[in-house]
Write a protein that holds these residues in place. Structure first.
Motif, mmCIF file in Angstrom:
data_model
loop_
_atom_site.group_PDB
_atom_site.id
_atom_site.type_symbol
_atom_site.label_atom_id
_atom_site.label_comp_id
_atom_site.label_asym_id
_atom_site.label_seq_id
_atom_site.Cartn_x
_atom_site.Cartn_y
_atom_site.Cartn_z
ATOM 1 N N LYS A 33 21.624 -72.314 -3.799
ATOM 2 C CA LYS A 33 22.403 -73.499 -3.446
ATOM 3 C C LYS A 33 22.185 -73.901 -1.989
ATOM 4 C CE LYS A 33 26.176 -72.953 -6.783
ATOM 5 N NZ LYS A 33 27.636 -72.768 -6.965
ATOM 6 N N ALA A 34 21.884 -72.909 -1.146
ATOM 7 C CA ALA A 34 21.747 -73.185 0.288
ATOM 8 C C ALA A 34 20.619 -74.169 0.563
ATOM 9 C CB ALA A 34 21.510 -71.885 1.052
ATOM 10 N N LYS A 35 19.509 -74.059 -0.189
ATOM 11 C CA LYS A 35 18.392 -74.956 0.065
ATOM 12 C C LYS A 35 18.650 -76.368 -0.442
ATOM 13 C CE LYS A 35 15.817 -73.794 -4.156
ATOM 14 N NZ LYS A 35 14.571 -73.170 -4.677
ATOM 15 N N GLU A 36 19.716 -76.539 -1.245
ATOM 16 C CA GLU A 36 20.053 -77.851 -1.779
ATOM 17 C C GLU A 36 21.104 -78.562 -0.938
ATOM 18 O OE1 GLU A 36 21.369 -77.098 -5.689
ATOM 19 O OE2 GLU A 36 19.451 -76.289 -6.401
ATOM 20 N N THR A 37 21.541 -77.906 0.138
ATOM 21 C CA THR A 37 22.575 -78.502 0.980
ATOM 22 C C THR A 37 22.050 -79.775 1.637
ATOM 23 O OG1 THR A 37 23.482 -76.320 1.460
ATOM 24 C CG2 THR A 37 24.127 -78.130 2.925
ATOM 25 N N PRO A 38 22.673 -80.923 1.373
ATOM 26 C CA PRO A 38 22.170 -82.182 1.941
ATOM 27 C C PRO A 38 22.502 -82.305 3.416
ATOM 28 C CG PRO A 38 24.199 -82.584 0.725
ATOM 29 C CD PRO A 38 23.858 -81.127 0.523
ATOM 30 N N GLN A 39 21.682 -83.065 4.123
ATOM 31 C CA GLN A 39 21.932 -83.350 5.530
ATOM 32 C C GLN A 39 23.025 -84.412 5.633
ATOM 33 O OE1 GLN A 39 20.562 -81.858 8.184
ATOM 34 N NE2 GLN A 39 21.767 -83.086 9.610
ATOM 35 N N ASN A 40 24.015 -84.165 6.474
ATOM 36 C CA ASN A 40 25.109 -85.123 6.624
ATOM 37 C C ASN A 40 24.599 -86.416 7.241
ATOM 38 O OD1 ASN A 40 26.913 -83.159 5.688
ATOM 39 N ND2 ASN A 40 27.313 -82.405 7.760
ATOM 40 N N LYS A 41 25.027 -87.541 6.672
ATOM 41 C CA LYS A 41 24.645 -88.833 7.229
ATOM 42 C C LYS A 41 25.418 -89.137 8.500
ATOM 43 C CE LYS A 41 23.272 -90.896 2.811
ATOM 44 N NZ LYS A 41 23.501 -92.016 1.850
ATOM 45 N N VAL A 42 26.657 -88.659 8.579
ATOM 46 C CA VAL A 42 27.475 -88.844 9.776
ATOM 47 C C VAL A 42 28.075 -87.492 10.151
ATOM 48 C CG1 VAL A 42 28.021 -91.233 9.225
ATOM 49 C CG2 VAL A 42 29.548 -89.432 8.433
ATOM 50 N N PRO A 43 28.391 -87.269 11.416
ATOM 51 C CA PRO A 43 29.007 -86.000 11.825
ATOM 52 C C PRO A 43 30.370 -85.823 11.157
ATOM 53 C CG PRO A 43 28.211 -87.227 13.730
ATOM 54 C CD PRO A 43 28.155 -88.152 12.565
ATOM 55 N N LYS A 44 30.633 -84.640 10.658
ATOM 56 C CA LYS A 44 31.925 -84.352 10.059
ATOM 57 C C LYS A 44 32.936 -83.978 11.136
ATOM 58 C CE LYS A 44 30.436 -82.966 5.444
ATOM 59 N NZ LYS A 44 30.628 -82.006 4.350
ATOM 60 N N ILE A 45 34.209 -84.216 10.840
ATOM 61 C CA ILE A 45 35.266 -83.751 11.735
ATOM 62 C C ILE A 45 35.271 -82.232 11.663
ATOM 63 C CG2 ILE A 45 37.704 -83.880 12.307
ATOM 64 C CD1 ILE A 45 36.265 -86.575 12.444
ATOM 65 N N GLN A 46 35.100 -81.574 12.801
ATOM 66 C CA GLN A 46 34.950 -80.121 12.785
ATOM 67 C C GLN A 46 35.556 -79.489 14.023
ATOM 68 O OE1 GLN A 46 30.499 -79.357 13.499
ATOM 69 N NE2 GLN A 46 30.661 -81.562 13.065
ATOM 70 N N LYS A 47 35.643 -78.174 13.960
ATOM 71 C CA LYS A 47 36.198 -77.427 15.079
ATOM 72 C C LYS A 47 35.148 -77.223 16.163
ATOM 73 C CE LYS A 47 39.463 -74.835 12.183
ATOM 74 N NZ LYS A 47 39.916 -73.480 11.759
ATOM 75 N N VAL A 48 35.620 -76.943 17.359
ATOM 76 C CA VAL A 48 34.720 -76.611 18.459
ATOM 77 C C VAL A 48 34.010 -75.308 18.125
ATOM 78 C CG1 VAL A 48 34.587 -76.001 20.911
ATOM 79 C CG2 VAL A 48 36.164 -77.795 20.143
ATOM 80 N N ALA A 49 32.719 -75.264 18.392
ATOM 81 C CA ALA A 49 31.942 -74.059 18.103
ATOM 82 C C ALA A 49 32.533 -72.855 18.832
ATOM 83 C CB ALA A 49 30.489 -74.266 18.522
ATOM 84 N N SER A 50 32.541 -71.726 18.152
ATOM 85 C CA SER A 50 33.188 -70.528 18.699
ATOM 86 C C SER A 50 32.556 -70.086 20.016
ATOM 87 C CB SER A 50 33.129 -69.389 17.681
ATOM 88 O OG SER A 50 31.783 -69.097 17.336
ATOM 89 N N TYR A 51 31.237 -70.257 20.163
ATOM 90 C CA TYR A 51 30.595 -69.813 21.402
ATOM 91 C C TYR A 51 30.995 -70.679 22.590
ATOM 92 C CZ TYR A 51 27.202 -73.447 20.061
ATOM 93 O OH TYR A 51 26.607 -74.624 19.689
ATOM 94 N N LEU A 52 31.551 -71.874 22.325
ATOM 95 C CA LEU A 52 32.117 -72.683 23.400
ATOM 96 C C LEU A 52 33.594 -72.344 23.605
ATOM 97 C CD1 LEU A 52 30.601 -76.208 22.600
ATOM 98 C CD2 LEU A 52 29.886 -74.625 24.386
ATOM 99 N N ARG A 53 34.318 -72.242 22.520
ATOM 100 C CA ARG A 53 35.752 -71.978 22.613
ATOM 101 C C ARG A 53 36.053 -70.616 23.231
ATOM 102 N NH1 ARG A 53 40.244 -73.788 20.458
ATOM 103 N NH2 ARG A 53 39.222 -75.256 19.078
ATOM 104 N N ASP A 54 35.196 -69.637 22.992
ATOM 105 C CA ASP A 54 35.475 -68.283 23.472
ATOM 106 C C ASP A 54 35.252 -68.107 24.967
ATOM 107 O OD1 ASP A 54 36.107 -67.611 20.898
ATOM 108 O OD2 ASP A 54 34.178 -66.657 20.442
ATOM 109 N N ARG A 55 34.684 -69.103 25.626
ATOM 110 C CA ARG A 55 34.498 -68.992 27.072
ATOM 111 C C ARG A 55 35.856 -69.084 27.765
ATOM 112 N NH1 ARG A 55 29.996 -73.354 28.575
ATOM 113 N NH2 ARG A 55 31.611 -74.669 27.664
#
Length: 454
Positions: free
Chosen positions: A16-38
Motif C-alpha cells: 500500500k505504501a507505494k500506492e500512496t498518492p502525492q498530496n495536491k495541497v499541503p495538509k493541516i499537520q503538526k509541527v515536525a518533532s525535530y523542530l518542536r523538540d528543540r
C-alpha cells in the motif's frame, strides 16, 4: 519461509505504501518533532489564548478561548445575518472531503465522530472569519477583548497548528467569489510587521533592459514590477500560507534563469562575513526599495571602488521569533513544495549578524528597526532561530559569490581602511589634513636645511 500473520500484515502495508498518492495541497499537520523538540523553539508553536482547528481543541489551558469562540461565532452569525444550523450543515455535508485536508494524526481523536469535528470546524471557522474582519486594535467592541488579549489572538491564528483549510472559510463566508475572502485575509495581515512583497528584485543574467548595477563578472540586479498575488488565480491553502505568499511573493513562478544559474554555483566555497568585516572591506549597507525578504542585492558604485549590500527593511519585535519559527516550520512540511525563502533569509541574516555591533550597523543603515530591546537580544534571536536550518543555497549564492570576490581584492580593503580611518568623520578628516600639512612643512624645512641658498 513460513508466512505468519505478522509478516502478511507488514507486506500488505508495504504494498500500500507505494500506492500512496502525492498530496495536491499541503495538509493541516503538526509541527515536525525535530523542530518542536528543540528547547529554544517549542513554546513558539503553542497557542496562548485560542486554538483554531482540531490539534489543540479542548486543552484545559485554552478554556477561556473556547468561550470567546462561541461569542465570536454568535456575533459573526448576527453580523452576516446567516442561520447557524444552515451554515453548520454546509460543513457537515462536506466533512468527508474536509477530513482529507488534515493529516491522519491531527483528526485521530475525532475518529468516528464526524459530528464533533463538523461542530469544531463550524465554530472555529466562524470565529476566524470574525477575527479576520473585526480584529481591530483601535475598535475592539466586535471582539470584546482587551488589547493584550487581542494581540495574543492575532498571533495565535498564524501558528502552523492553528490553521483551517481555505475551503472551510469559503463555505462559511457566504461570499459568492473568492476576492472578498482573500481581501479580508490581506487586510488582517496588513497589520503584521513583515510587509507584503509589492515588487521583486530578480538577478539578471542576460542583456535585457533595466536599471542595473553590474558587478565585475557582468551580473546585474534589476528591479521589475511583477503581478501581485491577488491577481493570480490560485488560492491560498490556509491563512499561514497566504501570509507566506504575501511576504515572499510568487514563489511558484520564480525566474527560472536565476534558479538555474544560482544552482550551478550552489556549492561554491564562500567564507561568510559579518557586517563589521564587510564594512572594513568597503561594503556599505543600504536600505532597498523592495520589501520582499529575498531581495538582497550586491552592487558596485564609483567605478567598482565602493560596493553596497542592499537589504530589505525588517522590524524585529516580540512577535518576530514566533512568526519566523512558524513560517519555517511550514516551509519544512514534507508536502509543501516551496523554495525555502524564509529559512534562507534567516540563515543569511544570521551569517551577517555575529555580535550586537552588527545589529547596530543595520540600525544605522535604517535596514533594521529594533523594537525588541537591546541589540544583543536581536543578535541572539537570529543566531537561535537559524540553528539547524537547511536553507536553499541557490537563493543568495550570487550575492555571496560577489561578496567573496570583492573581499578577496585586497587593495579594496586597503582603500576602505583608509577611508574609515581618515574620512569617516570630520575630526578624522581634519586630523588627516593636519598630518599632511605637518608632513609638507617637514619636507620644506628639510629642503631648505639641505639647500640654504635656494
Amino acid at each position: 519461509m513460513s508466512e505468519t500473520a505478522y509478516l502478511r500484515n507488514n507486506f500488505t502495508k508495504l504494498e500500500k505504501a507505494k500506492e500512496t498518492p502525492q498530496n495536491k495541497v499541503p495538509k493541516i499537520q503538526k509541527v515536525a518533532s525535530y523542530l518542536r523538540d528543540r528547547e529554544h523553539s517549542k513554546n513558539h508553536y503553542l497557542p496562548r489564548l485560542v486554538s483554531i482547528g482540531p490539534i489543540d481543541h479542548g486543552k484545559r489551558k485554552l478554556e477561556l478561548g473556547e468561550k470567546y469562540k462561541l461569542m465570536w461565532t454568535a456575533k459573526y452569525l448576527q453580523r452576516t445575518k446567516q442561520d447557524g444550523p444552515t451554515l453548520y450543515q454546509k460543513i457537515a455535508s462536506n466533512i468527508k472531503h474536509l477530513k482529507e485536508q488534515f493529516a491522519e494524526d491531527v483528526i485521530r481523536d475525532f475518529d468516528g465522530d464526524d459530528e464533533k469535528l463538523s461542530w469544531t470546524l463550524f465554530v472555529d471557522g466562524c470565529s476566524l472569519l470574525q477575527i479576520l474582519e473585526k480584529a481591530n486594535l483601535e475598535d475592539r467592541k466586535e471582539m470584546n477583548l482587551k488589547v493584550d488579549q487581542l494581540v495574543l489572538v492575532c498571533q495565535d491564528v498564524l501558528l502552523l497548528e492553528n490553521q483551517l483549510p481555505y475551503e472551510v472559510l469559503k463555505l462559511l463566508s457566504g461570499h459568492q467569489n473568492d476576492d472578498t475572502l482573500v481581501n479580508s485575509m490581506n487586510k488582517f495581515l496588513e497589520f503584521h510587521h513583515l510587509p507584503a512583497a509589492k515588487d521583486q528584485c530578480i538577478g539578471k543574467y542576460n542583456n535585457k533592459e533595466g536599471d542595473r548595477a553590474l558587478d565585475e563578472d557582468g551580473y546585474a540586479s534589476v528591479y521589475v514590477n511583477e503581478e501581485t498575488l491577488d491577481e493570480r488565480k490560485d488560492l491560498p491553502f490556509h491563512l499561514l500560507d497566504k501570509f507566506h505568499r504575501r511576504v515572499v511573493g510568487d514563489s511558484q513562478h520564480q525566474n527560472q534563469d536565476l534558479t538555474m544559474m544560482s544552482t550551478k554555483r550552489c556549492f561554491d566555497t564562500t567564507t561568510y562575513r559579518n557586517i563589521k568585516e564587510l564594512r572594513e572591506a568597503g561594503i556599505k549597507l543600504r536600505l532597498g526599495k523592495s520589501r520582499r525578504l529575498r531581495d538582497i542585492v550586491f552592487s558596485y558604485r564609483s567605478n567598482f571602488l565602493w560596493a553596497e549590500l542592499i537589504l530589505p527593511e525588517i522590524t524585529v519585535d516580540d512577535t518576530t521569533a514566533t512568526t519566523f519559527h512558524n513560517l519555517i516550520a511550514y516551509e519544512m512540511c514534507p508536502d509543501f513544495e516551496n523554495n525555502f525563502e524564509i529559512s534562507s533569509f534567516v540563515a543569511f541574516m544570521d551569517s551577517l549578524i555575529d555580535h550586537h555591533e552588527d545589529v547596530k550597523e543595520l540600525r544605522l543603515a535604517k535596514v533594521l528597526h529594533n523594537s525588541l530591546g537591546s541589540d544583543e537580544e536581536v543578535s541572539q534571536l537570529f543566531n537561535t532561530i537559524s540553528a539547524d536550518l537547511v536553507p536553499n543555497c541557490a537563493i543568495y549564492s550570487g550575492v555571496r559569490r560577489q561578496i567573496e570576490n570583492h573581499y578577496k581584492k585586497k587593495y579594496r580593503a586597503w582603500i576602505a581602511l583608509g577611508y574609515h580611518t581618515y574620512f569617516s568623520n570630520p575630526w578624522a578628516f581634519i586630523g588627516f589634513l593636519a598630518a599632511i600639512f605637518a608632513l609638507v612643512l617637514t619636507f620644506i624645512q628639510a629642503w631648505f636645511a639641505i639647500h640654504p641658498k635656494c
